[in-house]
Design a protein around this motif. Structure first.
Motif, PDB file in Angstrom:
ATOM      1  N   GLU A  64       0.839  -1.196   0.000  1.00  0.00           N
ATOM      2  CA  GLU A  64       0.000   0.000   0.000  1.00  0.00           C
ATOM      3  C   GLU A  64       0.874   1.245   0.000  1.00  0.00           C
ATOM      4  O   GLU A  64       1.804   1.370   0.811  1.00  0.00           O
ATOM      5  N   ASN A  65       0.610   2.170  -0.923  1.00  0.00           N
ATOM      6  CA  ASN A  65       1.358   3.418  -1.019  1.00  0.00           C
ATOM      7  C   ASN A  65       2.863   3.177  -1.166  1.00  0.00           C
ATOM      8  O   ASN A  65       3.667   3.904  -0.608  1.00  0.00           O
ATOM      9  N   TYR A  66       3.225   2.142  -1.906  1.00  0.00           N
ATOM     10  CA  TYR A  66       4.644   1.833  -2.113  1.00  0.00           C
ATOM     11  C   TYR A  66       5.216   2.842  -3.095  1.00  0.00           C
ATOM     12  O   TYR A  66       4.602   3.167  -4.111  1.00  0.00           O
ATOM     13  N   THR A  67       6.411   3.364  -2.751  1.00  0.00           N
ATOM     14  CA  THR A  67       6.998   4.419  -3.576  1.00  0.00           C
ATOM     15  C   THR A  67       8.503   4.265  -3.625  1.00  0.00           C
ATOM     16  O   THR A  67       9.096   3.443  -2.902  1.00  0.00           O
TER      17      THR A  67
ATOM     18  N   PRO B 216       7.203   1.730   1.649  1.00  0.00           N
ATOM     19  CA  PRO B 216       5.968   2.466   1.916  1.00  0.00           C
ATOM     20  C   PRO B 216       6.263   3.969   1.979  1.00  0.00           C
ATOM     21  O   PRO B 216       7.331   4.387   2.443  1.00  0.00           O
ATOM     22  N   GLU B 217       5.339   4.760   1.500  1.00  0.00           N
ATOM     23  CA  GLU B 217       5.567   6.206   1.382  1.00  0.00           C
ATOM     24  C   GLU B 217       5.996   6.835   2.705  1.00  0.00           C
ATOM     25  O   GLU B 217       6.948   7.622   2.749  1.00  0.00           O
ATOM     26  N   GLU B 218       5.306   6.501   3.785  1.00  0.00           N
ATOM     27  CA  GLU B 218       5.651   7.107   5.074  1.00  0.00           C
ATOM     28  C   GLU B 218       7.044   6.694   5.516  1.00  0.00           C
ATOM     29  O   GLU B 218       7.829   7.513   6.022  1.00  0.00           O
TER      30      GLU B 218
END
Length: 333
Positions: free
Chosen positions: A7-10, A56-58
């Protein structure tokens, strides 16, 4: 490495201007990068002056803030140890909590108001409570640092005292401790007064040695710019133009604590450090530290900074040990 989240991998790339600083930033065998990867669950890979970040983005954002803050520290002539990496991770993680979203984590890490500069080193906070503590030491004339061993209470107080002395804000530093530990008293120890007192004050000497050289410490002791004395020697004095630190304050009696606090004079900065859970007074004796907290807690001119196991900046195992004991005590009550 923590498990990846899809999820939200960047991914992204950091570009550093000075390759020479990167070995210090990455650590020997990339140990610093490995620590950041483990803590945040991202992947870091360096090539030349580029560092790729994936995850993950965070996690990527937190890792980027940690790396950029540590890199800027190196640019300013500082150094980066694995303890500094842990401190940056801890502080970034705390500042990213929902209650502190309005704070830019990296700005907070690099905030010069949080820095204590001495002759040998520049000291930055390694936890949110350390940041509050440094602010209190700078702004308040009287500060209580409360909490377990390894949270930096005494070390930061000594650092601020040395900074004040070097900048000419005070004329002397006075360091004191009650000479009572594990039921022992001065009279039963061998040697003259200095030999009796030195074992109790060794942690303060060690802290001074990290701020200024031991040679400078000895010279300033001889000139009276630094004074190290047991608490009993404070009676009858008025402490002016001085930065005064009382360490191991949990081992004072209420009468001793009142005596010490009322020594406060003009241009005096006073810091009281102690761990209310580690009292070595005889059974049944009330701690002067606890009595002071009960008595003075509502005085706004006094800062009370409470540390806990999450603020321990020694080996991570120390923090886990402190937390285990805290949990045991909370279950008793």
């Amino acid at each position: 490495m923590k498990q990846k989240s899809t999820e939200n991998y960047t991914s992204g790339v950091l570009e550093f201007e000075d390759n020479i600083l990167l070995p210090s930033l990455y650590g020997e065998h990339n140990v610093n990068l490995a620590r950041i990867e483990h803590e945040f669950g991202c992947e870091l890979s360096g090539k030349g002056n580029l560092l790729s970040i994936e995850g993950p983005e965070e996690a990527c954002n937190l890792s980027r803030d940690v790396l950029l803050s540590l890199y800027q520290r190196l640019e300013e002539g500082g150094e980066v140890t694995i303890e500094d990496v842990d401190g940056a991770i801890r502080l970034i993680g705390m500042l990213d909590s929902p209650t502190l979203r309005e704070v830019n984590p990296r700005d907070e890490l690099l905030n010069d108001d949080n820095v204590i500069r001495t002759r040998k080193t520049t000291i930055r906070p390694r936890s949110a409570n350390q940041s509050k503590y440094i602010e209190a030491l700078r702004k308040k004339d009287m500060t209580f640092g409360l909490g377990p061993a390894g949270t930096g209470k005494t070390f930061l107080a000594v650092a601020m005292a040395v900074s004040h002395l070097l900048e000419g804000k005070v004329e002397r530093i006075i360091l004191s401790r009650p000479a009572v530990e594990a039921g022992e008293k001065l009279g039963f120890l061998p040697g003259d007064l200095k030999e009796k007192v030195d074992p109790y004050l060794r942690p303060l000497y060690d802290a001074l040695g990290q701020m200024i050289s031991m040679e400078q410490t000895e010279k300033r002791l001889e000139r009276g710019e630094i004074e190290v004395a047991p608490l009993a020697f404070m009676r009858g004095r008025t402490l002016s133009d001085a930065f005064v630190i009382l360490d191991e304050a949990q081992n004072t009696t209420p009468m001793q604590m009142k005596m010490f606090l009322t020594r406060f004079g003009q241009n005096c900065h006073m810091v009281v450090c102690g761990d209310p859970s580690q009292v070595d007074l005889p059974d049944g004796s009330k701690s002067g530290l606890k009595d002071a907290l009960d008595t003075l807690g509502k005085i706004r001119d006094i800062a009370f900074i409470h540390f806990d196991s999450s603020d321990v900046v020694r080996h991570k195992l120390v923090g886990k040990i402190v937390k285990a004991y805290d949990d045991k005590e909370s279950h008793k009550s």
